[in-house]
Design an enzyme around this catalytic site. Structure first.
Site, PDB file in Angstrom:
ATOM      1  N   ASP A   1       0.822  -1.201   0.000  1.00  0.00           N
ATOM      2  CA  ASP A   1       0.000   0.000   0.000  1.00  0.00           C
ATOM      3  C   ASP A   1       0.862   1.259   0.000  1.00  0.00           C
ATOM      4  O   ASP A   1       1.943   1.281   0.596  1.00  0.00           O
ATOM      5  CB  ASP A   1      -0.906  -0.003   1.241  1.00  0.00           C
ATOM      6  CG  ASP A   1      -2.101   0.905   1.076  1.00  0.00           C
ATOM      7  OD1 ASP A   1      -2.553   1.089  -0.059  1.00  0.00           O
ATOM      8  OD2 ASP A   1      -2.580   1.420   2.096  1.00  0.00           O
TER       9      ASP A   1
ATOM     10  N   ASN B   1     -10.635  -2.751  -6.421  1.00  0.00           N
ATOM     11  CA  ASN B   1      -9.835  -1.766  -7.149  1.00  0.00           C
ATOM     12  C   ASN B   1     -10.438  -1.372  -8.496  1.00  0.00           C
ATOM     13  O   ASN B   1     -10.005  -0.394  -9.115  1.00  0.00           O
ATOM     14  CB  ASN B   1      -8.401  -2.279  -7.368  1.00  0.00           C
ATOM     15  CG  ASN B   1      -7.548  -2.238  -6.117  1.00  0.00           C
ATOM     16  OD1 ASN B   1      -6.567  -2.973  -6.005  1.00  0.00           O
ATOM     17  ND2 ASN B   1      -7.907  -1.383  -5.166  1.00  0.00           N
TER      18      ASN B   1
END
Length: 228
Positions: free
Chosen positions: A2, A50
């Site tokens: 991330d 996503n």
């Protein structure tokens, strides 16, 4: 993995540059895992959530995945990396899916390390899919409801045959697991690092492992010292 976008913002760069540097971090981390003798490494590369990102960013991420396979597959194969991909095939560009299948097939007999790529993956969807598969077996008469247990459900998951993770590392300071391996992480140790993913490599991997080794793992019973 991330923090690619925030890393780019911090350096005054487009998000796409952050993702490209994130791929370099993948290369460093895989090499480090091999050198450290880690038998299984799972990377959460693209989640089922996503798809809600801007289309230009999604296209860039898919392009990076294609380039990573084309550029790195031969080297990974030579290093003895076995590639396995978990997640859904739906929505994925057929060209990219063909490259993924080629990588999995080419490296299937390798034994140095198993590199699991969680791509178009979501743990809730994975568990629901496993439950459907067991329900279909019951409906077909090949499985009794009394035979559905932890083992049969685990065997129906994308990760069948892969040990549950000992350690989960999340970068960028986020302290949640975001629909990642929810079933498999029942007794996993979590380490959350403030560093953004593009800065990750052997040093931070070793730092996370050191934190893990210092813990006592209880598994619901007596404590056990962590080992790798």
């Amino acid at each position: 993995m991330d923090g690619n976008g925030r890393w780019a913002t911090k350096h005054g760069l487009p998000r796409a540059v952050g993702h490209r540097n994130g791929v370099e971090a993948v290369r460093r981390t895989v090499r480090a895992a091999i050198e450290l003798g880690i038998p299984y490494l799972t990377l959460y590369s693209f989640s089922s959530e996503n798809w809600s990102r801007p289309m230009d960013e999604i296209d860039d991420l898919m392009g990076l995945m294609k380039r990573f396979i084309r550029r790195d597959l031969a080297e990974l194969h030579q290093a003895g990396v076995k590639i396995r991909v978990i997640g859904e095939r739906t929505q994925v560009d057929p060209e990219l899916m063909a490259l993924i299948d080629e990588a999995v097939e080419l490296t299937t007999s390798n034994t140095a390390i198993t590199l699991i790529i969680a791509f178009n993956y979501g743990a809730r969807g994975e568990i629901a899919k496993a439950a459907r598969a067991l329900a279909e077996q019951v409906a077909a008469g090949t499985l009794k409801t009394s035979e559905i247990n932890v083992d049969t459900l685990g065997a129906a998951l994308d990760t069948a045959g892969i040990p549950d993770p000992d350690l989960l590392v999340r970068t960028s300071g986020e302290k949640r697991i975001s629909n990642f391996l929810l079933w498999q992480c029942a007794y996993t140790e979590f380490v959350f690092l403030d560093a953004f993913w593009p800065d990750f490599g052997r040093e931070l991997l070793e730092e996370a492992i050191a934190i893990y080794r210092a813990r006592e793992r209880r598994f619901g019973g007596r404590s056990k010292q962590s080992v790798m």
